[in-house]
Design a protein around this motif. Sequence first.
Motif, PDB file in Angstrom:
ATOM      1  N   SER A  19       0.877  -1.124  -0.251  1.00 50.46           N
ATOM      2  CA  SER A  19      -0.029   0.013   0.050  1.00 50.46           C
ATOM      3  C   SER A  19       0.855   1.189   0.240  1.00 50.46           C
ATOM      4  O   SER A  19       2.000   1.110   0.324  1.00 50.46           O
ATOM      5  N   ASN A  20       0.264   2.538  -0.269  1.00 44.87           N
ATOM      6  CA  ASN A  20       0.899   3.574  -0.215  1.00 44.87           C
ATOM      7  C   ASN A  20       0.229   4.388   1.117  1.00 44.87           C
ATOM      8  O   ASN A  20      -0.942   4.602   1.053  1.00 44.87           O
ATOM      9  N   PRO A  21       0.977   4.409   2.259  1.00 43.68           N
ATOM     10  CA  PRO A  21       0.223   5.066   3.357  1.00 43.68           C
ATOM     11  C   PRO A  21      -0.199   6.212   3.189  1.00 43.68           C
ATOM     12  O   PRO A  21      -1.235   6.632   4.104  1.00 43.68           O
ATOM     13  N   LEU A  22       0.172   7.136   2.396  1.00 47.50           N
ATOM     14  CA  LEU A  22      -0.164   8.444   2.035  1.00 47.50           C
ATOM     15  C   LEU A  22      -1.727   8.593   1.896  1.00 47.50           C
ATOM     16  O   LEU A  22      -2.705   9.390   2.041  1.00 47.50           O
ATOM     17  N   ILE A  23      -2.196   7.576   0.891  1.00 46.28           N
ATOM     18  CA  ILE A  23      -3.521   7.250   0.391  1.00 46.28           C
ATOM     19  C   ILE A  23      -4.305   6.188   0.517  1.00 46.28           C
ATOM     20  O   ILE A  23      -5.614   6.092   0.390  1.00 46.28           O
ATOM     21  N   GLU A  24      -3.695   5.166   1.203  1.00 46.41           N
ATOM     22  CA  GLU A  24      -4.256   3.909   1.287  1.00 46.41           C
ATOM     23  C   GLU A  24      -4.346   3.482   2.731  1.00 46.41           C
ATOM     24  O   GLU A  24      -3.106   3.752   3.525  1.00 46.41           O
ATOM     25  N   ASP A  25      -5.326   2.652   3.131  1.00 43.95           N
ATOM     26  CA  ASP A  25      -5.300   1.943   4.353  1.00 43.95           C
ATOM     27  C   ASP A  25      -5.464   0.335   4.166  1.00 43.95           C
ATOM     28  O   ASP A  25      -5.586  -0.016   2.965  1.00 43.95           O
ATOM     29  N   PHE A  26      -4.896  -0.408   5.147  1.00 40.43           N
ATOM     30  CA  PHE A  26      -4.968  -1.928   4.806  1.00 40.43           C
ATOM     31  C   PHE A  26      -5.714  -2.672   6.068  1.00 40.43           C
ATOM     32  O   PHE A  26      -5.366  -2.128   7.205  1.00 40.43           O
ATOM     33  N   GLU A  27      -5.933  -3.628   5.768  1.00 37.52           N
ATOM     34  CA  GLU A  27      -6.571  -4.556   6.827  1.00 37.52           C
ATOM     35  C   GLU A  27      -6.216  -6.221   6.297  1.00 37.52           C
ATOM     36  O   GLU A  27      -6.256  -6.327   5.154  1.00 37.52           O
ATOM     37  N   PHE A  28      -6.048  -6.953   7.452  1.00 38.80           N
ATOM     38  CA  PHE A  28      -5.684  -8.493   6.573  1.00 38.80           C
ATOM     39  C   PHE A  28      -6.012  -9.386   7.892  1.00 38.80           C
ATOM     40  O   PHE A  28      -6.283  -9.142   9.013  1.00 38.80           O
ATOM     41  N   LYS A  29      -6.300 -10.526   7.500  1.00 41.14           N
ATOM     42  CA  LYS A  29      -6.717 -11.623   8.228  1.00 41.14           C
ATOM     43  C   LYS A  29      -5.688 -12.886   7.762  1.00 41.14           C
ATOM     44  O   LYS A  29      -5.604 -13.255   6.719  1.00 41.14           O
ATOM     45  N   ILE A  30      -5.404 -13.472   9.034  1.00 44.01           N
ATOM     46  CA  ILE A  30      -4.271 -14.377   9.037  1.00 44.01           C
ATOM     47  C   ILE A  30      -5.105 -15.760   9.213  1.00 44.01           C
ATOM     48  O   ILE A  30      -5.935 -15.801  10.065  1.00 44.01           O
ATOM     49  N   GLN A  31      -4.594 -16.836   8.222  1.00 45.72           N
ATOM     50  CA  GLN A  31      -5.612 -17.930   8.610  1.00 45.72           C
ATOM     51  C   GLN A  31      -4.434 -19.364   8.328  1.00 45.72           C
ATOM     52  O   GLN A  31      -3.390 -19.039   7.667  1.00 45.72           O
ATOM     53  N   HIS A  32      -4.699 -20.261   9.312  1.00 54.45           N
ATOM     54  CA  HIS A  32      -3.855 -21.449   8.983  1.00 54.45           C
ATOM     55  C   HIS A  32      -4.442 -22.139   7.874  1.00 54.45           C
ATOM     56  O   HIS A  32      -5.628 -22.290   7.325  1.00 54.45           O
ATOM     57  N   HIS A  33      -3.453 -22.560   6.786  1.00 52.81           N
ATOM     58  CA  HIS A  33      -3.806 -23.224   5.687  1.00 52.81           C
ATOM     59  C   HIS A  33      -4.450 -24.508   5.635  1.00 52.81           C
ATOM     60  O   HIS A  33      -3.943 -25.383   6.908  1.00 52.81           O
ATOM     61  N   SER A  34      -5.495 -24.929   5.247  1.00 55.31           N
ATOM     62  CA  SER A  34      -6.010 -26.269   5.499  1.00 55.31           C
ATOM     63  C   SER A  34      -5.259 -27.329   5.209  1.00 55.31           C
ATOM     64  O   SER A  34      -4.369 -27.193   4.175  1.00 55.31           O
ATOM     65  N   GLU A  35      -5.407 -28.394   5.788  1.00 48.67           N
ATOM     66  CA  GLU A  35      -4.274 -29.501   5.327  1.00 48.67           C
ATOM     67  C   GLU A  35      -4.207 -29.958   3.900  1.00 48.67           C
ATOM     68  O   GLU A  35      -3.214 -30.331   3.273  1.00 48.67           O
ATOM     69  N   LYS A  36      -5.442 -30.025   3.070  1.00 44.30           N
ATOM     70  CA  LYS A  36      -5.357 -30.602   1.568  1.00 44.30           C
ATOM     71  C   LYS A  36      -4.472 -29.518   0.810  1.00 44.30           C
ATOM     72  O   LYS A  36      -4.078 -30.045  -0.173  1.00 44.30           O
ATOM     73  N   ASN A  37      -4.336 -28.153   1.268  1.00 46.99           N
ATOM     74  CA  ASN A  37      -3.372 -27.548   0.441  1.00 46.99           C
ATOM     75  C   ASN A  37      -1.933 -27.429   0.983  1.00 46.99           C
ATOM     76  O   ASN A  37      -1.026 -26.810   0.029  1.00 46.99           O
ATOM     77  N   GLU A  38      -1.654 -28.176   1.959  1.00 45.09           N
ATOM     78  CA  GLU A  38      -0.209 -28.164   2.610  1.00 45.09           C
ATOM     79  C   GLU A  38       0.701 -29.200   1.707  1.00 45.09           C
ATOM     80  O   GLU A  38       0.291 -30.001   1.069  1.00 45.09           O
ATOM     81  N   LYS A  39       1.960 -28.723   1.650  1.00 50.68           N
ATOM     82  CA  LYS A  39       3.042 -29.382   0.860  1.00 50.68           C
ATOM     83  C   LYS A  39       2.878 -30.808   1.588  1.00 50.68           C
ATOM     84  O   LYS A  39       2.750 -30.805   2.679  1.00 50.68           O
ATOM     85  N   GLU A  40       3.232 -31.887   0.723  1.00 49.24           N
ATOM     86  CA  GLU A  40       3.518 -33.187   1.295  1.00 49.24           C
ATOM     87  C   GLU A  40       4.421 -33.069   2.294  1.00 49.24           C
ATOM     88  O   GLU A  40       5.559 -32.258   2.317  1.00 49.24           O
ATOM     89  N   TYR A  41       4.414 -34.100   3.230  1.00 49.95           N
ATOM     90  CA  TYR A  41       5.330 -34.372   4.204  1.00 49.95           C
ATOM     91  C   TYR A  41       6.638 -34.639   3.530  1.00 49.95           C
ATOM     92  O   TYR A  41       6.798 -35.246   2.532  1.00 49.95           O
ATOM     93  N   VAL A  42       7.640 -34.103   4.151  1.00 52.05           N
ATOM     94  CA  VAL A  42       9.021 -34.467   3.500  1.00 52.05           C
ATOM     95  C   VAL A  42       9.817 -35.287   4.460  1.00 52.05           C
ATOM     96  O   VAL A  42       9.808 -34.810   5.718  1.00 52.05           O
TER      97      VAL A  42
END
Length: 333
Positions: free
Chosen positions: A307-330
């Motif tokens: 963002s450009n703090p002079l003209i923009e605001d932001f908000e965010f939401k942090i989520q844990h990725h659900s298992e099916k999208n996770e990379k395979e076990y190594v």
Amino acid sequence: MVTYSGKAKDVKVLNDKEVQISFRDSISAFDGIKKEELPDKGITSCLTSVKLFEILDGYGFATHYISKIDETQMLCKKVTILPVEVVCRNISAGSFCRRYGYEEGIRFEKPLIEFFVKDDEHHDPLITESVAVQMKLVTENEAILMEAITRAVNEVLIKIFDLISLQLVDFKLEFGKTTAGQLLLADEISADTMRLWEKKTGEKKDKDRYRQDLGDVIVHYKDILARLNAIQKIPKYMPLSTVQVIIRLRKSVLDPAGEVIFRSLSRKGFNSVESTRLGKSAEIVFNAVPSSELQSEIEEISAKILSNPLIEDFEFKIQHHSEKNEKEYVEEE
Ligand code: TMP
Ligand code: ASP
């Protein structure tokens, strides 16, 4: 030195930064109405907690655990415990069944997250996130982060217990805050704070043995610990967190693109549209578990890059990725 005595543990403040947590042989249930001393309870709960905190540390979770002092004591970071406990349920049991009248053993499609207030006088009531935030028990950011962390812990613990033929039914987490504002997993994580069923037979291995007078409580607690200690390799995998960032023009800034859409909508007869403003959004996937540090990093990225703090605001939401999208076990070498 100040020492706080709880139902099963004593916490001694060592200095500004550290506490010593001692596990006693006490066991209690139903807000302490039923209580007993069981030989080896302190050792087993302490060593199980140590093991699980070390495993979670290994995956990058921020915890209060520093080191094991001896078989009944851990050295931990000094935190202020938040007055809200987070319960995660994979299968229905306990107070969920009592509250809603459902039978035990229903598998939830998506793990359920519940908040409870730490308030013995009112029997630790269930609380919605909005009431917890409204009553200033936690901030909205903390509530979101606590849920994301709990979901990520659930995925790790399900896998760990699956390796040793145990089903993780549910568990409770407590969070603490350091003076610097860092959110840490705190208290204990043991057979007292989770439900574990034998995968093949469904036999109960946790504190329900005590609550329901099933006997051999410590025999089963010791068995859980022995199985955890027998895990040769802790599976390695890449934990992921997804963050949605929304960037908006500040209210005071003119938005010609939004105006064009507004005029076009008015021309087409969408008369109930009062105004329109255009923004942008970004989805960022991090190879890290949710944490206060990650939250600060996202704030920095959003403020400096997205963002450009002079003209923009932001908000965010942090989520844990659900298992099916996770990379395979190594597999660990
Ligand atoms: P519940 O079914 O009694 O609400 O408990 C859910 C899970 O949380 C279960 O694994 C036990 C754990 N728990 C605690 O560790 N401490 C508590 O005070 C409560 C109420 C639950
Ligand atoms: N009510 C909780 C339980 O039954 C905690 C306690 O009272 O010890 O596990």
